[in-house]
Design a protein around this motif. Structure first.
Motif, PDB file in Angstrom:
ATOM      1  N   MET A   1       2.835 -11.723   5.659  1.00 39.49           N
ATOM      2  CA  MET A   1       1.743 -10.891   6.097  1.00 39.49           C
ATOM      3  C   MET A   1       1.211 -10.146   4.872  1.00 39.49           C
ATOM      4  SD  MET A   1       1.723  -8.102   9.170  1.00 39.49           S
ATOM      5  CE  MET A   1       3.406  -7.694   8.926  1.00 39.49           C
ATOM      6  N   PRO A   2      -0.082 -10.117   4.669  1.00 38.00           N
ATOM      7  CA  PRO A   2      -0.612  -9.418   3.496  1.00 38.00           C
ATOM      8  C   PRO A   2      -0.350  -7.920   3.567  1.00 38.00           C
ATOM      9  CG  PRO A   2      -2.402 -10.114   4.937  1.00 38.00           C
ATOM     10  CD  PRO A   2      -1.132 -10.695   5.486  1.00 38.00           C
ATOM     11  N   ASP A  61       2.319  -9.645   0.108  1.00 38.82           N
ATOM     12  CA  ASP A  61       3.202  -8.927   1.023  1.00 38.82           C
ATOM     13  C   ASP A  61       3.511  -7.553   0.434  1.00 38.82           C
ATOM     14  OD1 ASP A  61       5.339  -9.279  -0.905  1.00 38.82           O
ATOM     15  OD2 ASP A  61       5.746 -11.234  -0.029  1.00 38.82           O
ATOM     16  N   ARG A  62       4.212  -6.736   1.218  1.00 37.66           N
ATOM     17  CA  ARG A  62       4.533  -5.365   0.803  1.00 37.66           C
ATOM     18  C   ARG A  62       5.415  -5.349  -0.450  1.00 37.66           C
ATOM     19  NH1 ARG A  62       5.083   0.056   3.089  1.00 37.66           N
ATOM     20  NH2 ARG A  62       3.999  -0.648   4.950  1.00 37.66           N
ATOM     21  N   GLU A  63       6.353  -6.278  -0.540  1.00 37.51           N
ATOM     22  CA  GLU A  63       7.238  -6.330  -1.700  1.00 37.51           C
ATOM     23  C   GLU A  63       6.441  -6.518  -2.992  1.00 37.51           C
ATOM     24  OE1 GLU A  63      10.173  -9.696  -3.106  1.00 37.51           O
ATOM     25  OE2 GLU A  63      11.091  -8.497  -1.505  1.00 37.51           O
ATOM     26  N   SER A  88      -5.415  10.130  -3.516  1.00 34.54           N
ATOM     27  CA  SER A  88      -4.219   9.677  -2.808  1.00 34.54           C
ATOM     28  C   SER A  88      -4.139   8.169  -2.904  1.00 34.54           C
ATOM     29  CB  SER A  88      -4.299  10.066  -1.329  1.00 34.54           C
ATOM     30  OG  SER A  88      -4.418  11.461  -1.199  1.00 34.54           O
ATOM     31  N   ALA A  89      -2.911   7.650  -2.905  1.00 31.12           N
ATOM     32  CA  ALA A  89      -2.704   6.209  -2.926  1.00 31.12           C
ATOM     33  C   ALA A  89      -1.609   5.869  -1.926  1.00 31.12           C
ATOM     34  CB  ALA A  89      -2.321   5.735  -4.328  1.00 31.12           C
ATOM     35  N   ILE A  90      -1.814   4.790  -1.168  1.00 27.23           N
ATOM     36  CA  ILE A  90      -0.836   4.352  -0.184  1.00 27.23           C
ATOM     37  C   ILE A  90      -0.719   2.837  -0.215  1.00 27.23           C
ATOM     38  CG2 ILE A  90      -1.203   6.328   1.351  1.00 27.23           C
ATOM     39  CD1 ILE A  90      -2.915   4.495   3.141  1.00 27.23           C
ATOM     40  N   ILE A  91       0.405   2.337   0.284  1.00 29.47           N
ATOM     41  CA  ILE A  91       0.608   0.907   0.494  1.00 29.47           C
ATOM     42  C   ILE A  91       0.885   0.717   1.970  1.00 29.47           C
ATOM     43  CG2 ILE A  91       2.176  -1.031   0.073  1.00 29.47           C
ATOM     44  CD1 ILE A  91       2.563   0.034  -2.764  1.00 29.47           C
ATOM     45  N   PHE A  92       0.287  -0.320   2.559  1.00 23.59           N
ATOM     46  CA  PHE A  92       0.484  -0.566   3.983  1.00 23.59           C
ATOM     47  C   PHE A  92       0.356  -2.052   4.275  1.00 23.59           C
ATOM     48  CE2 PHE A  92      -3.893   0.392   3.096  1.00 23.59           C
ATOM     49  CZ  PHE A  92      -4.628  -0.531   3.831  1.00 23.59           C
TER      50      PHE A  92
END
Length: 114
Positions: A1-2, A61-63, A88-92
Motif C-alpha cells: 500500500m503506498p 510503503d510506509r517503511e 509540519s511534516a507527517i507520514i501516513f
C-alpha cells in the motif's frame, strides 16, 4: 500500500539554502522509490484557513517513506529547509485498492454498537 509524506510549510522564503535543498532532494528520494505528487501549488480554500504551502511525496510503503526521512542523505539537507521555513511534516498510509468509505462507516457503526 503506498505511503505519503506531507509537509505543510509556512512562510516559505527563497534563499540560497532553499535552492540547494531543492537541487539535492530528488537524489535523496530515489533510493526509496519516492516521488513528488504535489509541490507548492496554488490552492483554493473551501473551508477554514490555509496559510503556507503544501508538498506531498509518494512512496511504495510506509517503511520506504520512514527510511527516506531518516536517511543520512535527507537528514544532511533537512536543516537547509528547517532553518528558513517553518511547518509540519507527517507520514501516513494511503488507502488499499478498492477502498469504500461506506464499508468504513459500517465497521465504525459495528464498533460503536460494541
Amino acid at each position: 500500500m503506498p505511503a505519503y509524506a506531507l509537509a505543510h510549510l509556512h512562510d516559505p522564503q527563497v534563499n540560497e539554502d532553499i535552492l540547494i535543498y531543492l537541487e539535492r532532494i530528488q537524489a535523496t528520494l530515489e533510493p526509496f522509490g519516492g516521488r513528488f505528487v504535489v509541490h507548492g501549488p496554488a490552492v483554493t480554500v473551501l473551508e477554514g484557513e490555509w496559510p503556507g504551502s503544501l508538498v506531498i511525496l509518494e512512496f511504495p510503503d510506509r517503511e520506504q517513506a520512514q527510511g527516506w526521512y531518516e536517511s543520512r542523505a535527507y537528514q544532511e539537507i533537512l536543516p537547509l529547509r528547517t532553518r528558513h521555513i517553518g511547518g509540519s511534516a507527517i507520514i501516513f498510509d494511503g488507502v488499499p485498492p478498492g477502498f469504500q468509505p461506506g464499508q468504513k462507516a459500517a465497521a465504525l457503526r459495528a464498533q460503536a454498537a460494541g
